[in-house]
Design a protein around this motif. Sequence first.
Motif, PDB file in Angstrom:
ATOM      1  N   SER A 113      66.361  20.288  49.925  1.00 42.15           N
ATOM      2  CA  SER A 113      66.057  19.703  48.613  1.00 42.15           C
ATOM      3  C   SER A 113      64.897  20.438  47.946  1.00 42.15           C
ATOM      4  CB  SER A 113      65.715  18.216  48.762  1.00 42.15           C
ATOM      5  OG  SER A 113      66.792  17.511  49.348  1.00 42.15           O
ATOM      6  N   PHE A 114      63.887  20.738  48.747  1.00 42.26           N
ATOM      7  CA  PHE A 114      62.726  21.432  48.198  1.00 42.26           C
ATOM      8  C   PHE A 114      63.097  22.846  47.760  1.00 42.26           C
ATOM      9  CE2 PHE A 114      58.848  24.051  48.818  1.00 42.26           C
ATOM     10  CZ  PHE A 114      58.084  23.486  47.805  1.00 42.26           C
ATOM     11  N   TYR A 115      64.004  23.467  48.497  1.00 41.25           N
ATOM     12  CA  TYR A 115      64.456  24.821  48.131  1.00 41.25           C
ATOM     13  C   TYR A 115      65.091  24.814  46.737  1.00 41.25           C
ATOM     14  CZ  TYR A 115      67.048  29.212  48.252  1.00 41.25           C
ATOM     15  OH  TYR A 115      67.562  30.463  47.942  1.00 41.25           O
ATOM     16  N   LEU A 116      65.905  23.810  46.464  1.00 43.30           N
ATOM     17  CA  LEU A 116      66.524  23.698  45.131  1.00 43.30           C
ATOM     18  C   LEU A 116      65.467  23.475  44.052  1.00 43.30           C
ATOM     19  CD1 LEU A 116      69.648  21.483  45.962  1.00 43.30           C
ATOM     20  CD2 LEU A 116      69.578  23.959  45.595  1.00 43.30           C
ATOM     21  N   LEU A 117      64.432  22.703  44.405  1.00 44.98           N
ATOM     22  CA  LEU A 117      63.367  22.430  43.445  1.00 44.98           C
ATOM     23  C   LEU A 117      62.611  23.704  43.071  1.00 44.98           C
ATOM     24  CD1 LEU A 117      61.782  20.175  41.921  1.00 44.98           C
ATOM     25  CD2 LEU A 117      60.237  20.120  43.894  1.00 44.98           C
ATOM     26  N   THR A 118      62.408  24.573  44.064  1.00 41.78           N
ATOM     27  CA  THR A 118      61.656  25.812  43.796  1.00 41.78           C
ATOM     28  C   THR A 118      62.416  26.760  42.875  1.00 41.78           C
ATOM     29  OG1 THR A 118      62.522  26.870  45.812  1.00 41.78           O
ATOM     30  CG2 THR A 118      60.401  25.702  45.979  1.00 41.78           C
ATOM     31  N   LYS A 119      63.722  26.562  42.746  1.00 44.07           N
ATOM     32  CA  LYS A 119      64.482  27.386  41.826  1.00 44.07           C
ATOM     33  C   LYS A 119      64.062  27.111  40.381  1.00 44.07           C
ATOM     34  CE  LYS A 119      66.992  29.475  44.886  1.00 44.07           C
ATOM     35  NZ  LYS A 119      66.792  30.916  45.128  1.00 44.07           N
ATOM     36  N   LYS A 120      63.671  25.868  40.120  1.00 43.43           N
ATOM     37  CA  LYS A 120      63.231  25.504  38.781  1.00 43.43           C
ATOM     38  C   LYS A 120      61.715  25.562  38.652  1.00 43.43           C
ATOM     39  CE  LYS A 120      63.944  22.026  35.181  1.00 43.43           C
ATOM     40  NZ  LYS A 120      64.657  20.762  34.829  1.00 43.43           N
ATOM     41  N   PHE A 121      61.016  25.225  39.767  1.00 44.77           N
ATOM     42  CA  PHE A 121      59.550  25.244  39.766  1.00 44.77           C
ATOM     43  C   PHE A 121      59.073  26.127  40.915  1.00 44.77           C
ATOM     44  CE2 PHE A 121      60.885  21.062  38.154  1.00 44.77           C
ATOM     45  CZ  PHE A 121      60.300  21.086  36.891  1.00 44.77           C
ATOM     46  N   PRO A 122      59.030  27.432  40.725  1.00 43.55           N
ATOM     47  CA  PRO A 122      58.728  28.355  41.819  1.00 43.55           C
ATOM     48  C   PRO A 122      57.341  28.191  42.432  1.00 43.55           C
ATOM     49  CG  PRO A 122      58.773  29.492  39.697  1.00 43.55           C
ATOM     50  CD  PRO A 122      59.324  28.137  39.464  1.00 43.55           C
TER      51      PRO A 122
END
Length: 338
Positions: free
Chosen positions: A242-251
Amino acid sequence: MNILKLLIVYPIDPYGEKYGGIETNIKSFIKDSPKSFEFELIGIKKKGSRLKLLKWQNIIFEGKKIRFIPILNVKDPNTRTLIPLTLKFVINLFLHKGKIDFRNRIIIFHRVEPAYALYSLKEKKILFIHGDIRNFINIYCESRWRRIRSLYYFLDRFVIKNMIRIFIVSQKGLEYYRHKFPKYTSRFKFLPTWYDPLIFHKFNNLDRAKILSKYKILDKRPIILFVGRLELAKDPILLIDSFYLLTKKFPNSQLIIIGDGTLRQKILKKANFLFGNGNVIFLSKRTQTEIAEIMNVSDLLLLTSRFEGMPSVVLESLACGLPVVSTNTGDSSLVIKN
């Protein structure tokens, strides 16, 4: 003042660091208890500890003076072994119960298994049930009972009728037990999960820079927080995904993981593969005061559990003004809206 003698039976080391909601519940119960409660505790000790095995000793636990007797030496209570810790504890309880004076005590259990060893005792008994036993069918359940749950359900009825009161921390679990044991409906009570408002609250005059520096957290936003055991039930794999997907938008996002468990190395390896040395910070075990500080500088609590009762970390986070995103499990939806 009438003194009420309470004897807690659970594999906990007062000086140890076993992770879990039951341990937190026991500590809070003793800490916040009235002066009329006099506690004794049958538990475990870590190998090498200064505590004496099979000897009653006076100790200070959560600011209260209690009597404690460890009946089992344990190398690491957080490590799963071939023979479960609870089974070893129950065997030792059965072998050594003759050395313990149970008279004129109310005996408190936080698992059903130790109650089997003391079934014949006539003293009043209370059971705390931390969740919903139907989760035994969940593939993420860590309990060995999952493979022989029919035996558990069979034995369960004998324990229930042996208790004067059963407190259940899950509304769904309460409904299940009242339906399953209609003869003993009045014995079942809902026990709301609680938190310590003196520790968990929104800080005034927050020194954000000081707290970030204290825990070596970079001042990058958003800061996502996870607090819990790194075990299948908490699904830390889903947490990392889940966090990996978040970093796609908020690196620049950071994930702070507070906790430990058997999946730590697997999670650490996956985090290093996806993020290198950045983005994910492991802080291992922390005190409640430290967790409250970190909650006050975080932007979101992420809970990825496959099943829960009512997770205290959700209430603690909300008390600190920290929003929560969670899987729809247990009673979390009662307090998490939108």
